[in-house]
Every structure is written in structure tokens, then in C-alpha cells.
Design an enzyme around this catalytic site. Structure first.
Site, PDB file in Angstrom:
ATOM      1  N   SER A 189       0.584  -1.133   0.219  1.00  0.00           N
ATOM      2  CA  SER A 189       0.010   0.108  -0.103  1.00  0.00           C
ATOM      3  C   SER A 189       1.061   1.126  -0.025  1.00  0.00           C
ATOM      4  O   SER A 189       1.788   1.451  -0.713  1.00  0.00           O
ATOM      5  CB  SER A 189      -1.191  -0.165   1.240  1.00  0.00           C
ATOM      6  OG  SER A 189      -2.101   0.744   0.847  1.00  0.00           O
TER       7      SER A 189
ATOM      8  N   HIS B 172      -7.655  -5.463  -0.487  1.00  0.00           N
ATOM      9  CA  HIS B 172      -6.325  -4.916  -0.096  1.00  0.00           C
ATOM     10  C   HIS B 172      -5.593  -5.363   0.929  1.00  0.00           C
ATOM     11  O   HIS B 172      -5.998  -5.105   2.360  1.00  0.00           O
ATOM     12  CB  HIS B 172      -6.835  -3.247  -0.172  1.00  0.00           C
ATOM     13  CG  HIS B 172      -5.472  -2.404   0.147  1.00  0.00           C
ATOM     14  ND1 HIS B 172      -4.898  -1.766  -1.137  1.00  0.00           N
ATOM     15  CD2 HIS B 172      -5.171  -1.680   1.046  1.00  0.00           C
ATOM     16  CE1 HIS B 172      -3.942  -1.397  -0.604  1.00  0.00           C
ATOM     17  NE2 HIS B 172      -4.166  -0.861   0.711  1.00  0.00           N
TER      18      HIS B 172
HETATM   19  C1  GCU Z   1      -5.314   4.981   1.361  1.00  0.00           C
HETATM   20  C2  GCU Z   1      -4.805   5.800   0.098  1.00  0.00           C
HETATM   21  C3  GCU Z   1      -3.691   4.702  -0.744  1.00  0.00           C
HETATM   22  C4  GCU Z   1      -2.817   4.026   0.443  1.00  0.00           C
HETATM   23  C5  GCU Z   1      -3.774   3.266   1.282  1.00  0.00           C
HETATM   24  C6  GCU Z   1      -2.879   2.527   2.431  1.00  0.00           C
HETATM   25  O1  GCU Z   1      -6.337   4.145   0.728  1.00  0.00           O
HETATM   26  O2  GCU Z   1      -5.736   6.385  -0.611  1.00  0.00           O
HETATM   27  O3  GCU Z   1      -3.007   5.660  -1.604  1.00  0.00           O
HETATM   28  O4  GCU Z   1      -2.228   3.086  -0.637  1.00  0.00           O
HETATM   29  O5  GCU Z   1      -4.474   4.338   2.089  1.00  0.00           O
HETATM   30  O6  GCU Z   1      -1.587   2.973   2.485  1.00  0.00           O
HETATM   31  O7  GCU Z   1      -3.260   1.720   3.281  1.00  0.00           O
END
Ligand code: GCU
Length: 430
Positions: free
Chosen positions: A267, A408
Site C-alpha cells: 500500500s 487490499h
Molecule cells: C489510502 C490511500 C492509498 C494508500 C492506502 C494505504 O487508501 O488512498 O493511496 O495506498 O491508504 O496505504 O493503506
């Protein structure tokens, strides 16, 4: 709410999650509505010359692309601080019921012990007869959150409040131990002959917009220069810089092969791993998981999270120059396939999750696909087909792609793909 969000922002029932959720409602997920775009060619220099040799790539094109990413997107970080030093404060050669060596190293960025510092937690297979290849990645939950071993030191750095998970008044407590072990399947990694190490990303720079007073910035931005200039490091570049400082230590560790260290992240920390691996070519392998906008996903597609959205929700992640591309992706002098290409000829693996639409899995895949011509210049294969591979199938050559079902997260299934890829590209010495 998906699992990873619920542990990153658990108590924020309508904080950042709420904002992200609201924005996700009007995000585009329809392939038919992706704007027509033309990607900048990684193999044509700013002057317009075609790059036909690896020397030209290394001496002209790679440096100019790196500079564009630095100045326009992530921000330039300083070099190795002259006062960098460390102390191994824990070593147990019979940890995890005798299966592992556990080490904990405190790495100080400035002089003495009072200033900014980070703790590196390391696990090594204890049967190893030679230096082992190693995975290094940042974590969201504190080192103690990645393991139930009571000997792992609890971070004293700022953490987002989450009383249910044992984080109160922005500090982690014993209750938060082991809350995210699933993202770090240490025994599986050791069984395959690798070591693994992790650092809490908030040790390097706490993840909130405080105009860069805390974290390691306090060493660089004193009264004379209160915050980074528009082309200096945002938080992603700062976390990546921290990974390079951990590698400085790992190169000196007699249990680790410093020439076979993979950088990995999920992420926002997948964006960070991508940037760390692009900037620092000592990383032998780069793995970027569900990294989305500002990571592996092509910005010009504007699927899921866009440049404007990320800069609005997280103004501290990128350098200030990046703001000028809000809603103007077509004016970016770069796109993320070129970031992937900056890793060439070293191996790179981009991984996605089917339900992680906010991160645009197809955009992540296409970045790897469009980085392939640079790998070919080095005589290495990448992705040959612009159709996405089936779920669960590791595809490609030196630049590779993997997508699994589900949401995710960084899971043991992802780790199996990382290990298979690392076996093929990094494990065995030539
Ligand atoms: C949010 C953000 C993403 C990121 C994510 C994370 O969703 O919008 O860009 O990758 O957080 O790091 O959990």
C-alpha cells in the site's frame, strides 16, 4: 471495511477512512471511461534521442528520469548522515522455539541517542551456514505488532489512536502486540532460506501532516529552513530513505548477504518500496504490493485514486511540486511504468488484489508491462502480453506480475509469490 483499512485507521470511523470512502464513491472504475492517454516513452530522452544501449540508459536516461521523479513527485532526500550509528540491543539465536535467530537493532540518524532513531527487527533461519538473502520492509503496526514474541520491543513512536487495538494517546501498548502477524509470515520465509526484517514506518516519519517538524526531518529542517522546499522529500521519500539507512546496517551484518536484500512493502509502503528500489540500486529485488496511485499504477489512467485525491487526502506524502498535477495527469513528464523501469535490470515484482479497485490493478499491471522494453534493452524478458494473467499465477520474467483474489492486504499468498520470484531471481548466486 476491508481488513487492512480497519487496522490502519480502525478507530477513525469517519476520519481518513470516511474521506477516502466518500472520494471512492465518485472515482472512476469503468474501463470505457479511462481517458485516452499517451505514455511518455522510457526509451526516449528529454532531448528526443532514442536510447539503444544499456550505457545510454545508465548514463543519460536513468539519471534524467530519476531527477524528474525526484523533483516533480517524491522529493529529493539527503545522503547518508555522517552521524549514522547503530546498536544491536537484542540477539537470541534460539528464538521462535529454536527455529530462528532474532535480532533487534536501534539505528540512530543523528549524534548521540536523544535524536530520531528507528528499530529494525530481524529474523534469520538459525540453520544457515552462510549469509542469507533477506527481505526488508516497513510495517504499519510497530515491530511488536508483527510478532507475538514478547521480546520484541514495543515502539515508543507516534501511532494513530486505536484503543480497541491497544493504541492509546498515540502510543502502542502491550495489548497491540501481534495484531498484524498475518502480513509477516516469518516462519514460512525462514523455511525457504531467507531472513526478514521490518521497521515501524512511524519511527522514520510519523504519518500525519505536521509540516515536517517531527521524525527525521527535525535533523534537517531547523529554524533557518522550517520545511522542505517544493522539490525536497515528502514522507514517502523519507520512509524510502529510512529503508536505505537500514540497508546501510544490513551490509555490515555478518548473517545477511547485503548484496541480496529485497525491498518489499504494501500500500503506501508499497509506493515507498517502489521508490526506495528505484533510487537505491543496492536493493537487489523490489516488490510492490497493492501500491496503487503514486506507486505502480499508471497515473494517466485515473482509475480509482487520482493524483488530486491523493494530494488532498495525504498532502505530506509527495513533494509540493506534485500538487501542480492535480487534475492534470496528462502534463506529468513521467508516469509510473518509468518508475518500475528505473529498477532495471534488477528484478521487480508488482502484485495486486482483485478487489482492490481503489489501487487500479490493471494500471499496476500495465506499468509493469510498459516497463518491459527497458528490461529488453538489457536482454531480460518481462511481460509479453497486455492481457492480465489469471488470478494466482506469477507471470513474467525479470519484471513480473501477480494478482490474487481478495482485498487490499499483504497476505501469506502474496508472500508465496514473493518467495517464488525471489528463488528464481535472487536466491542463488550466479
Ligand atoms: C489510502 C490511500 C492509498 C494508500 C492506502 C494505504 O487508501 O488512498 O493511496 O495506498 O491508504 O496505504 O493503506
Amino acid at each position: 471495511m476491508c481488513r487492512v483499512y480497519s487496522w490502519i485507521f480502525p478507530s477513525l470511523s469517519f476520519g481518513l477512512i470516511g474521506v477516502t470512502w466518500l472520494m471512492a464513491q465518485d472515482a472512476n472504475y469503468d474501463e470505457a471511461l479511462v481517458p485516452k492517454y499517451e505514455l511518455p516513452d522510457p526509451l526516449v530522452t528529454i532531448k528526443g534521442d532514442r536510447v539503444t544501449t544499456t550505457e545510454q540508459w545508465q548514463q543519460v536516461r536513468r539519471p534524467e528520469l530519476l531527477r524528474l521523479f525526484e523533483e516533480q513527485m517524491y522529493g529529493r532526500a539527503p545522503g547518508v548522515p555522517s552521524q549514522l550509528h547503530w546498536e544491536i540491543f537484542d540477539e537470541d539465536r534460539k528464538a521462535l522455539d529454536g527455529l530462528a535467530v532474532r535480532k533487534q537493532v536501534r539505528i540512530y540518524f543523528g549524534p548521540g541517542k536523544a535524536g530520531p532513531k528507528m528499530d529494525l527487527l530481524m529474523w534469520l533461519p538459525n540453520q544457515a551456514t552462510e549469509r542469507v538473502p533477506f527481505f526488508l520492509g516497513l510495517n504499519f503496526v510497530g515491530n511488536h505488532g508483527t510478532s507475538s514474541d514478547p521480546a520484541v520491543r514495543i515502539t515508543d513512536s507516534w501511532m494513530r489512536d486505536d484503543p480497541k487495538a491497544g493504541v492509546v494517546q498515540n502510543r502502542a501498548t502491550e495489548e497491540s502486540r501481534g495484531r498484524d502477524q498475518e502480513s509477516w509470515p516469518v516462519l514460512d520465509i525462514l523455511a525457504r532460506g531467507y531472513g526478514v526484517g521490518t521497521i515501524y514506518y512511524g519511527d522514520i516519519d510519523p504519518d500525519f501532516d505536521d509540516q515536517f517538524h517531527n521524525g527525521v526531518h527535525q535533523l534537517y529542517h531547523g529554524p533557518g529552513q522550517p520545511r522542505p522546499t517544493p522539490e525536497e522529500w515528502g514522507s514517502i521519500a523519507t520512509w524510502a530513505w529510512g529503508l536505505s539507512r537500514a540497508l546501510d546496517y544490513l551490509e555490515s551484518d555478518p548473517d545477511v548477504d547485503g548484496k541480496r536484500v529485497a525491498v518489499v512493502g504494501h500500500s503506501r509502503l508499497g509506493k515507498t518500496a517502489m521508490w526506495a528500489g528505484a533510487v537505491d540500486d543496492r536493493f537487489a529485488l523490489v516488490i510492490s504490493n497493492n501500491s496503487g496511485c503514486g506507486g505502480a499504477a499508471l497515473s494517466r489512467r485515473q482509475v480509482g485514486e487520482t493524483v488530486k485525491r491523493i494530494n488532498t487526502s495525504f498532502p505530506h506524502w509527495f513533494c509540493d511540486n506534485f500538487q501542480q498535477y492535480n487534475g492534470r495527469e496528462e502534463h506529468l513528464p513521467i508516469d509510473q511504468h518509468q518508475l518500475v523501469a528505473l529498477v532495471a535490470p534488477r528484478p521487480v515484482l508488482i502484485t495486486s488484489a482483485e478487489e482492490d479497485r481503489w489501487a487500479d490493478p490493471r494500471g499496476e499491471f500495465l506499468a509493469a508491462y510498459h516497463a518491459t522494453p527497458v528490461y529488453r534493452l538489457f536482454g531480460k524478458e518481462g511481460l509479453t502480453d497486455d492481457e492480465m494473467p489469471p488470478l494466482g499465477q506469477l507471470t513474467g520474467g525479470q519484471v513480473a506480475y501477480f494478482i490474487r483474489s481478495g482485498e487490499h492486504a499483504m497476505t501469506p499468498v502474496d508472500w508465496r509469490a514473493y518467495l517464488d520470484f525471489a528463488d528464481r531471481t535472487m536466491k542463488y548466486k550466479p
